[in-house]
Design a protein around this motif. Sequence first.
Motif, short mmCIF file in Angstrom:
data_model
loop_
_atom_site.label_atom_id
_atom_site.label_comp_id
_atom_site.label_asym_id
_atom_site.label_seq_id
_atom_site.Cartn_x
_atom_site.Cartn_y
_atom_site.Cartn_z
N SER A 136 1.15 -0.94 0.04
CA SER A 136 0.38 0.16 0.37
C SER A 136 1.10 1.13 -0.23
O SER A 136 2.42 1.09 0.22
N ALA A 189 2.73 4.52 0.53
CA ALA A 189 2.87 5.35 2.12
C ALA A 189 1.97 6.60 2.31
O ALA A 189 2.18 7.44 1.27
N ARG A 190 1.62 6.78 3.31
CA ARG A 190 0.70 8.08 3.24
C ARG A 190 2.02 9.43 3.29
O ARG A 190 3.02 9.27 4.67
N GLN A 197 8.26 14.27 3.07
CA GLN A 197 7.99 13.56 3.25
C GLN A 197 7.40 12.22 3.70
O GLN A 197 5.74 12.25 3.85
N THR A 198 7.61 10.58 3.65
CA THR A 198 6.46 9.72 3.84
C THR A 198 6.41 9.09 5.28
O THR A 198 7.88 8.55 5.87
N ASP A 199 6.00 8.42 5.46
CA ASP A 199 5.31 6.93 6.56
C ASP A 199 6.56 5.71 6.36
O ASP A 199 6.48 4.95 7.10
N ALA A 200 7.06 6.20 4.54
CA ALA A 200 7.32 4.32 4.62
C ALA A 200 8.74 4.50 4.92
O ALA A 200 9.46 5.23 5.43
N LYS A 201 9.05 3.07 5.54
CA LYS A 201 10.14 2.58 6.18
C LYS A 201 10.76 2.31 5.05
O LYS A 201 11.54 2.34 4.50
#
Length: 163
Positions: free
Chosen positions: A56, A58-59, A141-145
């Motif tokens: 999914s 990233a937010r 920026q996103t919350d993707a690792k």
Amino acid sequence: MRGQSRSGLSAWRAAAIGAAFGGAFVRAIGAFAAGPDIVPRVTGAAQPMQDVPAPSPARPITDDVRKMRNYPEQPPVIPHAIEGYQLTLHANRCLECHRRQFTEGSGAPMISVTHFMDRNGQVLADVTPRRYFCTACHVQQTDAKPLVPNHFEDMLAVGKSRR
Ligand code: HEC
Ligand code: HEC
């Protein structure tokens, strides 16, 4: 097509060469690690051509908190939502808030003086064409690792441990 011998070698010779080199290669790899976990996520499926479920998206981080820059010349990251903002030859949604004339009403930080400079360092009355397309430099920026570890060190910290 995959699985076919592309080099025109006979199937037997290809198999013999494959066994000789492939065997050594597989043993070398096997010495390092075993199991599917070693496949880095950037390379995709463990089996080539295998279907993998799409992760999914990233937010984006939209908490309106201006982030510290990692070095002075870094274009600051965008701390707010930009979805649907038009950025074309005729419309620039970003400038409707960040342009010098509009910051009083929008509360947005003004584009800095470098955004008015042409390539000769001449300060223009309005944004310079080479800084018109904001998202060429400014990103959300996103919350993707992170896919790989990052060992970035702030320049203030560099060399401190050796003293
Ligand atoms: C509706 C007004 C508005 C629009 C449109 C807008 N911004 Fe902003 N922007 C702000 C405000 C206000 C801030 C201050 C932080 C916050 O409240 O989010 C900000 C902060 C920023 C920052 C961080 C500055 C810093 O020093 O940390 C950047 C970069 C930025 N915006 C870029 C953009 C870009 C690029 C666009 C277009 C895609 C855009 N903005 C569109 C209002 C806006
Ligand atoms: C070519 C890259 C580039 C483009 C294009 C660009 N910027 Fe920047 N921006 C920077 C850099 C680098 C900085 C930080 C150093 C500086 O001020 O030049 C910055 C700083 C900023 C700041 C912080 C200003 C401050 O005084 O703290 C804002 C706000 C900003 N940009 C908004 C925008 C907007 C809006 C656009 C589109 C009209 C835009 N930028 C286009 C590179 C760019």
